[in-house]
Every structure is written in C-alpha cells, then in structure tokens.
Scaffold this motif. Structure first.
Motif, mmCIF file in Angstrom:
data_model
loop_
_atom_site.group_PDB
_atom_site.id
_atom_site.type_symbol
_atom_site.label_atom_id
_atom_site.label_comp_id
_atom_site.label_asym_id
_atom_site.label_seq_id
_atom_site.Cartn_x
_atom_site.Cartn_y
_atom_site.Cartn_z
ATOM 1 N N ILE A 197 -39.957 -21.551 -4.786
ATOM 2 C CA ILE A 197 -41.153 -21.128 -5.336
ATOM 3 C C ILE A 197 -41.027 -21.055 -6.770
ATOM 4 C CG2 ILE A 197 -42.907 -19.543 -5.697
ATOM 5 C CD1 ILE A 197 -42.758 -18.665 -2.816
ATOM 6 N N THR A 198 -39.652 -20.549 -7.181
ATOM 7 C CA THR A 198 -39.364 -20.588 -8.687
ATOM 8 C C THR A 198 -39.107 -22.008 -9.263
ATOM 9 O OG1 THR A 198 -38.306 -18.512 -8.374
ATOM 10 C CG2 THR A 198 -37.694 -19.371 -10.226
ATOM 11 N N GLU A 199 -38.465 -22.798 -8.594
ATOM 12 C CA GLU A 199 -38.404 -24.166 -9.059
ATOM 13 C C GLU A 199 -39.417 -24.978 -9.097
ATOM 14 O OE1 GLU A 199 -35.772 -27.830 -7.278
ATOM 15 O OE2 GLU A 199 -35.024 -26.081 -6.935
ATOM 16 N N LEU A 200 -40.666 -24.773 -8.289
ATOM 17 C CA LEU A 200 -41.612 -25.236 -8.136
ATOM 18 C C LEU A 200 -42.711 -25.112 -9.296
ATOM 19 C CD1 LEU A 200 -43.616 -27.364 -6.707
ATOM 20 C CD2 LEU A 200 -44.594 -25.173 -5.503
ATOM 21 N N LEU A 201 -42.633 -23.818 -9.469
ATOM 22 C CA LEU A 201 -43.361 -23.064 -10.893
ATOM 23 C C LEU A 201 -42.608 -23.807 -12.260
ATOM 24 C CD1 LEU A 201 -43.812 -19.404 -9.805
ATOM 25 C CD2 LEU A 201 -45.592 -21.429 -9.863
ATOM 26 N N GLU A 202 -41.392 -23.725 -12.212
ATOM 27 C CA GLU A 202 -40.726 -24.134 -13.327
ATOM 28 C C GLU A 202 -41.030 -25.838 -13.314
ATOM 29 O OE1 GLU A 202 -36.623 -23.351 -13.218
ATOM 30 O OE2 GLU A 202 -36.863 -21.184 -13.533
ATOM 31 N N THR A 203 -41.214 -26.667 -12.456
ATOM 32 C CA THR A 203 -41.510 -28.197 -12.264
ATOM 33 C C THR A 203 -42.840 -28.212 -13.142
ATOM 34 O OG1 THR A 203 -39.835 -28.434 -10.582
ATOM 35 C CG2 THR A 203 -41.592 -30.198 -11.034
ATOM 36 N N ASN A 204 -43.826 -27.218 -12.517
ATOM 37 C CA ASN A 204 -45.364 -27.518 -12.889
ATOM 38 C C ASN A 204 -45.114 -27.027 -14.406
ATOM 39 O OD1 ASN A 204 -48.072 -27.730 -12.389
ATOM 40 N ND2 ASN A 204 -48.204 -25.489 -12.005
ATOM 41 N N LYS A 205 -44.560 -26.141 -14.913
ATOM 42 C CA LYS A 205 -44.551 -25.675 -16.306
ATOM 43 C C LYS A 205 -43.999 -27.012 -16.844
ATOM 44 C CE LYS A 205 -44.209 -20.710 -16.191
ATOM 45 N NZ LYS A 205 -43.395 -19.593 -16.405
ATOM 46 N N LEU A 206 -43.072 -27.586 -16.624
ATOM 47 C CA LEU A 206 -42.547 -28.813 -17.280
ATOM 48 C C LEU A 206 -43.661 -29.963 -17.190
ATOM 49 C CD1 LEU A 206 -40.011 -30.222 -18.605
ATOM 50 C CD2 LEU A 206 -39.265 -30.861 -16.430
ATOM 51 N N HIS A 207 -44.145 -30.235 -16.125
ATOM 52 C CA HIS A 207 -45.205 -31.357 -16.005
ATOM 53 C C HIS A 207 -46.338 -30.872 -17.152
ATOM 54 C CE1 HIS A 207 -47.681 -34.362 -14.229
ATOM 55 N NE2 HIS A 207 -48.643 -33.462 -14.318
ATOM 56 N N GLU A 208 -46.862 -29.777 -17.140
ATOM 57 C CA GLU A 208 -47.747 -29.353 -18.005
ATOM 58 C C GLU A 208 -47.523 -29.289 -19.472
ATOM 59 O OE1 GLU A 208 -50.084 -25.471 -18.037
ATOM 60 O OE2 GLU A 208 -50.256 -26.182 -16.179
ATOM 61 N N SER A 209 -46.080 -29.207 -19.835
ATOM 62 C CA SER A 209 -45.754 -29.409 -21.138
ATOM 63 C C SER A 209 -45.852 -30.976 -21.524
ATOM 64 C CB SER A 209 -44.541 -28.791 -20.962
ATOM 65 O OG SER A 209 -43.878 -29.062 -22.604
ATOM 66 N N PHE A 210 -45.376 -31.644 -20.580
ATOM 67 C CA PHE A 210 -45.384 -33.158 -20.774
ATOM 68 C C PHE A 210 -46.899 -33.754 -20.956
ATOM 69 C CE2 PHE A 210 -46.125 -37.224 -18.750
ATOM 70 C CZ PHE A 210 -45.098 -37.957 -19.593
ATOM 71 N N LEU A 211 -47.811 -33.083 -20.420
ATOM 72 C CA LEU A 211 -49.045 -33.615 -20.183
ATOM 73 C C LEU A 211 -49.615 -33.113 -21.748
ATOM 74 C CD1 LEU A 211 -50.737 -32.847 -16.926
ATOM 75 C CD2 LEU A 211 -50.339 -35.154 -17.985
ATOM 76 N N ARG A 212 -49.388 -32.047 -22.135
ATOM 77 C CA ARG A 212 -49.603 -31.361 -23.432
ATOM 78 C C ARG A 212 -49.341 -32.274 -24.464
ATOM 79 N NH1 ARG A 212 -48.336 -26.228 -22.079
ATOM 80 N NH2 ARG A 212 -50.158 -25.183 -20.996
ATOM 81 N N ASP A 213 -47.990 -32.747 -24.469
ATOM 82 C CA ASP A 213 -47.485 -33.671 -25.608
ATOM 83 C C ASP A 213 -48.023 -35.026 -25.457
ATOM 84 O OD1 ASP A 213 -45.536 -31.736 -26.218
ATOM 85 O OD2 ASP A 213 -43.859 -32.492 -25.232
ATOM 86 N N LEU A 214 -48.217 -35.522 -24.418
ATOM 87 C CA LEU A 214 -49.049 -36.506 -24.161
ATOM 88 C C LEU A 214 -50.340 -36.594 -24.742
ATOM 89 C CD1 LEU A 214 -48.535 -39.541 -22.430
ATOM 90 C CD2 LEU A 214 -49.996 -38.463 -21.000
ATOM 91 N N CYS A 215 -51.053 -35.470 -24.506
ATOM 92 C CA CYS A 215 -52.609 -35.422 -24.983
ATOM 93 C C CYS A 215 -52.584 -35.351 -26.604
ATOM 94 C CB CYS A 215 -53.013 -34.139 -24.433
ATOM 95 S SG CYS A 215 -53.631 -33.958 -22.716
ATOM 96 N N GLU A 216 -51.459 -34.828 -27.182
ATOM 97 C CA GLU A 216 -51.270 -34.501 -28.596
ATOM 98 C C GLU A 216 -51.156 -35.839 -29.150
ATOM 99 O OE1 GLU A 216 -48.874 -32.171 -30.707
ATOM 100 O OE2 GLU A 216 -49.723 -30.477 -29.637
ATOM 101 N N THR A 217 -50.368 -36.496 -28.685
ATOM 102 C CA THR A 217 -49.797 -38.114 -29.046
ATOM 103 C C THR A 217 -50.961 -39.061 -29.047
ATOM 104 O OG1 THR A 217 -47.614 -37.487 -28.509
ATOM 105 C CG2 THR A 217 -48.225 -39.910 -28.872
ATOM 106 N N TYR A 218 -51.733 -39.193 -27.870
ATOM 107 C CA TYR A 218 -52.797 -39.891 -27.634
ATOM 108 C C TYR A 218 -54.185 -39.444 -27.819
ATOM 109 C CZ TYR A 218 -48.755 -42.985 -26.243
ATOM 110 O OH TYR A 218 -47.632 -43.657 -26.217
ATOM 111 N N HIS A 219 -54.218 -38.159 -28.397
ATOM 112 C CA HIS A 219 -55.710 -37.538 -28.434
ATOM 113 C C HIS A 219 -56.375 -37.800 -27.021
ATOM 114 C CE1 HIS A 219 -54.588 -37.908 -32.833
ATOM 115 N NE2 HIS A 219 -54.255 -39.072 -32.774
#
Length: 87
Positions: free
Chosen positions: A5-27
């Motif tokens: 569960i901890t690993e899943l939550l960490e993976t989810n946070k990493l994915h969300e962080s990646f999406l935020r960066d993608l959103c910033e870069t490509y508006h």
C-alpha cells in the motif's frame, strides 16, 4: 500499513508529480494530461464514452478537455468508418 500500500501511494504521488510537470510544460489541465496518458496507454479505448467509463470522470469534464486538446492540435477527431454517429 502494509508495504504494498505504501509503495502504491508513493507510485501514485510520483505519477501525479509527473503529470503536474507535464501540465506546466505544455499548458495543460490535469484532466487533459490524464486523457492523453489514458489514450496513449489504451489506444483501443478512444472515445469520450470510454474515457468517462474507465477514468470515472464527468462527461462534461471529458468533453471540455477533449475539445481543448483538439483546439491545441494535441488530439484529432475522426469519424468511425463503421458508425457515422461515433467519432
């Protein structure tokens, strides 16, 4: 809390962080980025109805995001050759 569960939550946070960066870069909005990722990973599920069903997003949000992606030339709308009602 179990380790998977901890690993899943960490993976989810990493994915969300990646999406935020993608959103910033490509508006993009988070919904737009999520739809692009979904379509990339599920090319056979390429209708708004599929996105609504599998991503559990509101129809209105998917409709707005898809229209915005089309306007940004990040997504193309094509007619289904077997069913003219589907795009």
């Amino acid at each position: 809390m179990s380790s998977w569960i901890t690993e899943l939550l960490e993976t989810n946070k990493l994915h969300e962080s990646f999406l935020r960066d993608l959103c910033e870069t490509y508006h993009l909005t988070m919904t737009e980025a999520s739809i692009i990722c979904f379509l990339k990973n599920n090319p056979q599920l390429d209708t708004a109805a599929d996105i609504v069903e599998y991503k559990m997003l509101a129809k209105s949000h998917v409709s707005q995001a898809v229209e915005s992606l089309i306007q940004k030339s990040m997504l193309a709308r094509t007619a289904d050759p077997h069913d003219r009602r589907r795009q």
